[in-house]
Design an enzyme around this catalytic site. Structure first.
Site, mmCIF file in Angstrom:
data_model
loop_
_atom_site.group_PDB
_atom_site.id
_atom_site.type_symbol
_atom_site.label_atom_id
_atom_site.label_comp_id
_atom_site.label_asym_id
_atom_site.label_seq_id
_atom_site.Cartn_x
_atom_site.Cartn_y
_atom_site.Cartn_z
ATOM 1 N N ASP A 226 0.828 -1.203 0.000
ATOM 2 C CA ASP A 226 0.000 0.000 0.000
ATOM 3 C C ASP A 226 0.866 1.257 0.000
ATOM 4 O O ASP A 226 0.566 2.237 -0.686
ATOM 5 C CB ASP A 226 -0.894 0.025 1.246
ATOM 6 C CG ASP A 226 -1.751 -1.220 1.390
ATOM 7 O OD1 ASP A 226 -1.218 -2.330 1.193
ATOM 8 O OD2 ASP A 226 -2.943 -1.095 1.719
ATOM 9 N N LYS B 185 -11.119 -9.992 -6.643
ATOM 10 C CA LYS B 185 -11.295 -9.185 -5.436
ATOM 11 C C LYS B 185 -11.168 -7.693 -5.701
ATOM 12 O O LYS B 185 -11.926 -6.884 -5.173
ATOM 13 C CB LYS B 185 -10.273 -9.602 -4.373
ATOM 14 C CG LYS B 185 -10.364 -8.785 -3.090
ATOM 15 C CD LYS B 185 -9.302 -9.175 -2.074
ATOM 16 C CE LYS B 185 -9.406 -8.310 -0.821
ATOM 17 N NZ LYS B 185 -8.367 -8.642 0.173
ATOM 18 N N GLN B 186 -10.176 -7.308 -6.516
ATOM 19 C CA GLN B 186 -9.847 -5.890 -6.636
ATOM 20 C C GLN B 186 -9.078 -5.649 -7.922
ATOM 21 O O GLN B 186 -8.808 -6.570 -8.691
ATOM 22 C CB GLN B 186 -9.017 -5.442 -5.442
ATOM 23 C CG GLN B 186 -7.657 -6.115 -5.334
ATOM 24 C CD GLN B 186 -6.911 -5.725 -4.073
ATOM 25 O OE1 GLN B 186 -7.247 -6.146 -2.987
ATOM 26 N NE2 GLN B 186 -5.881 -4.921 -4.217
ATOM 27 N N GLU C 44 -6.758 -11.492 -4.219
ATOM 28 C CA GLU C 44 -6.511 -12.514 -3.196
ATOM 29 C C GLU C 44 -7.596 -13.592 -3.149
ATOM 30 O O GLU C 44 -7.538 -14.477 -2.298
ATOM 31 C CB GLU C 44 -6.356 -11.841 -1.831
ATOM 32 C CG GLU C 44 -5.094 -10.990 -1.744
ATOM 33 C CD GLU C 44 -4.991 -10.190 -0.457
ATOM 34 O OE1 GLU C 44 -3.859 -9.941 -0.003
ATOM 35 O OE2 GLU C 44 -6.046 -9.797 0.086
#
Length: 737
Positions: free
Chosen positions: A301, A498-499, A430
């Site tokens: 991040d 997921k993203q 993930e």
């Protein structure tokens, strides 16, 4: 830039959120807390072994609430406000007779100091005393620290101790020393007094001497009536030097201001001496206690989501973030060795040592893409600053080389495909583990190795042949028939992810894609990305559609990208349902990139900073101020019709002069210091001007990068331009060039 008279810089409400996690935070580079919370954290101070290591909880003397006594007999208006202009949280009680306010802040120029001040002012004629209560629940205890009370110092109480359990066996048990001026149960504006203010200080250090010195400095400022003023002026100066705003909806403007405020709060004041970065965690320094906000650990991040915007506005802090990775390289080397590989494997979750502290092994073993994010941050920094000193002398090269060595030992040769494979990994998605050839991860491998080779050449070092061999021959999955990149070997369109993952190719990960493939990647993965995913996802879809000039889809996704922002203090949650980390700097970082890099089209490259502005519906102008590029500070703004660029400051005579090359005309416009240059909206690149011809007068050093002449970030001598006379403006029509 005011919109309908509304102020986008102060967030106010008449009540606090019911969820205390959503209270505003006050932090600086060393200390952090939530307002009205019983805990504060100290940067780099962790307690607990291995995966249990977390930010140590220190009891907060700022957990004090201003109240009116029962039976006062006045109708009071109560207001809570976060003022981003001054980095302060304000709680105000106002009635017919008086106004009382409590101001809570983490001092901007004294990072070891937290403070709150209470002011009472008489509003109506009369001379009777006015008394307000201070409710405090302070207790000198912590589950993470062995604390003891020591002798008072200059009227302040003293608490000291050390963490209970080191991160690694035999590791240090970190010391904490805190001095604070205790709050009384009530305060009274005396008979005949018109107004009065009381200050309450907290100073924290790693030793008794440090805490005492910091408190003494704060008390000296307080005695001169300058304690709060110094803090507020530092914030005001910071906003003068950098900013991000639009002419558009108030909610968007508040989201931008709030996100930039919370991110800047985590960083030191520019030119602050002696700053040591201990990493930026997803929930920031105000969060990260045990079982809270990932325990305050540092992830990708920091490097992929927060770093790019920090780099553009605050290169000194960006360098300090890279120094955290350099300082934890030994831990990364040990991580790789423990997994049976060469080089360095940066921890999926890192704390003080750099050793893996993720509580679940699968992530630490498989999410190797963190290595690529770390090196990408070093690459962006190098292209932006040309700070060779970091790489030659301060350990930056060691990081880049060690990651290259890890990749070369981690891949396997496939004789059948005649490609290198990267097997058994987990990508940002993930939901899928143990996959082979994650396209996102493999492209990062390519990027890391090619940057390592280019950097070695710049440093005059030999380039191992395997680096470029692996970069050129690693498999990058691509479905020719459907014209898109499968997320990994065997991925079938329609599988939920997921993203943001594959859509990170192109931006923020440098990778050449045709418009058709970029569009197909966006369409396929937008349809299957979980709405429960983390906040930064939709900002990257927005950037992708901006690249393709699909303003309608981009605008919808831009709005969606800040839907995780909670009212009233613009605190973000990781997930749309309010779960996960709070004060989610990761999501804020992604959202900021959607404007700083998406709307502007900024891309940091070896040749310069490219731009390709896109106008979205309801946003008539975008302004980014205080951008750093190779020793120059610039302002960049654009509207539907035009782009304006201005060099506002230079760090010294060694900073190269810049120009804007416009595309497709190839016109080159000199960016003269102190002059605004405007031209019709188009793509182009901000780059170094060619060296002067021999014999011409120039303060530049032809043929040399400015880092060869001077380290660009060590005490830069910024010269602000155009302050004594109106800034000249030059409007250019490239077609007439």
């Amino acid at each position: 830039m005011e919109d309908a008279g509304e102020d986008p810089t102060t967030f106010a409400a008449h009540s606090l959120p019911s969820d205390p996690r959503l209270l505003a935070t006050v932090t600086n580079a060393y200390l952090g807390t939530r307002v009205f919370h019983d805990t504060l954290h100290v940067s780099g101070v962790y307690n607990g072994a291995g995966g249990d290591t977390h930010r140590a909880m220190l009891p907060s003397p700022l957990n004090v609430r201003l109240e009116a006594p029962a039976g006062m007999g006045e109708q009071l208006t109560e207001t809570f406000a976060l003022d981003t202009n001054t980095g302060s949280f304000l709680h105000t009680l106002e009635g017919p007779r008086f106004r009382a306010s409590q101001c809570i802040y983490a001092h901007r120029t004294l990072p070891h100091v937290l403070a709150f001040r209470v002011s009472i002012a008489r509003l109506a004629p009369g001379s009777g005393p006015i008394t307000l209560l201070l409710r405090s629940a302070f207790s000198p205890e912590s589950p993470d620290l062995d604390l003891h009370q020591g002798p008072d110092f200059q009227g302040a109480r003293y608490l000291y101790g050390h963490t209970l359990t080191p991160e690694q066996p035999g590791g240090p048990q970190q010391e904490v020393h805190m001095l604070w001026t205790p709050a009384p149960p009530d305060l009274t504006l005396g008979e005949g007094e018109e107004a009065r203010t009381w200050d309450f200080l907290t100073a924290v250090g790693g030793s008794q001497a440090e805490a005492q010195a910091c408190l003494t400095e704060a008390l000296q400022l307080q005695a001169r009536g300058a304690l709060y003023t110094a803090h507020a002026q530092a914030w005001a100066q910071l906003w003068v030097e950098c900013g991000l705003d639009v002419v558009g909806p108030l909610q968007l403007r508040q989201a931008l201001r709030g996100s930039l405020y919370y991110l800047l709060s985590a960083l030191p004041q520019p030119k602050a001496p002696g700053y040591i970065c201990h990493g930026l965690s997803p929930g920031g320094l105000s969060n990260g206690s045990r079982e809270e906000c990932y325990w305050g650990h540092v992830f990708w991040d920091q490097d992929l989501w927060m770093f790019p915007s920090i780099l553009m506005f605050h290169p000194e802090a960006a360098r300090a973030i890279l120094e955290y990775r350099i300082r934890t390289l030994d831990g990364a080397l040990e991580n790789a060795q423990n997994l049976g590989y060469q080089g360095a494997k940066f921890a999926w979750e890192s704390a003080d040592s750099g050793l893996e502290v993720c509580p679940e092994d699968i992530y630490g073993v498989q999410e190797v893409h963190v290595n690529g994010a770390v090196v990408l941050a070093f690459e962006l920094y190098y292209h932006t600053t040309q700070d060779l000193q970091l790489f030659r002398e301060a350990g930056g090269w060691d990081v880049v080389r060690a990651v290259a060595e890890f990749w070369c030992s981690r891949v396997e040769w496939s004789p059948r495909e005649e490609k290198y494979h990267l097997r058994g990994v987990m990508s940002p998605d993930e939901y899928h583990s143990g996959v082979n050839n994650s396209v996102y991860t493999n492209v990062l491998v390519q990027n890391s190795l090619r940057f390592a080779a280019a950097l070695a050449q710049d440093l005059g070092l030999p380039i191992p042949s395997q680096w470029l061999a692996v970069a050129d021959k690693i498999k990058v999955p691509f479905d020719v028939e459907q014209n898109f990149h499968p997320e990994f070997d065997g991925y079938e369109p329609g599988e939920v992810v997921k993203q943001a993952d594959v859509v990170l190719l192109g931006y923020p990960v440098p990778f050449s894609l045709s418009p058709d493939v970029r569009r197909k990647n966006l369409e396929i993965y937008e349809a299957v990305t979980s709405p429960q995913g983390p906040a930064m996802t939709w900002s990257m879809f927005a950037v992708g559609w901006m690249e393709l000039k699909d303003a309608v889809r981009a605008r919808g996704l831009l709005d969606r990208s800040f839907a995780n922002m909670a009212e009233p203090f613009k605190v973000w949650t990781e997930n749309a349902d309010g779960s996960g980390a709070v004060n989610f700097l990761t999501g804020m970082g992604g959202f900021l990139q959607a404007v700083v890099f998406g709307c502007t089209g900024f891309r940091v490259t070896r040749a310069g900073v490219t731009f390709d502005p896109v106008c979205l519906s309801g946003i008539s102008r975008v302004s980014v101020s205080g951008i750093f590029y190779q020793g120059n500070k610039l302002n960049f703004s654009f509207s539907e019709d035009s782009v304006t660029v201005e060099v506002t400051a230079r760090a010294g005579p060694w900073a190269p002069h810049l120009e804007a090359e416009l595309w497709p005309s190839q016109s080159r416009l000199s960016l003269l210091p102190g002059h605004k240059v405007s031209f019709p909206r188009s793509a182009g690149r901000i780059q170094m001007s060619p060296p002067k011809l021999p014999g011409s007068s120039s303060s530049e050093f032809p043929g040399r990068t400015f880092s060869d002449v001077r380290d660009p970030l060590q005490s830069p001598l910024w010269v602000t331009l155009g302050s004594s006379s109106p800034t000249e403006s030059l409007t250019v029509d490239p077609a007439s060039e």
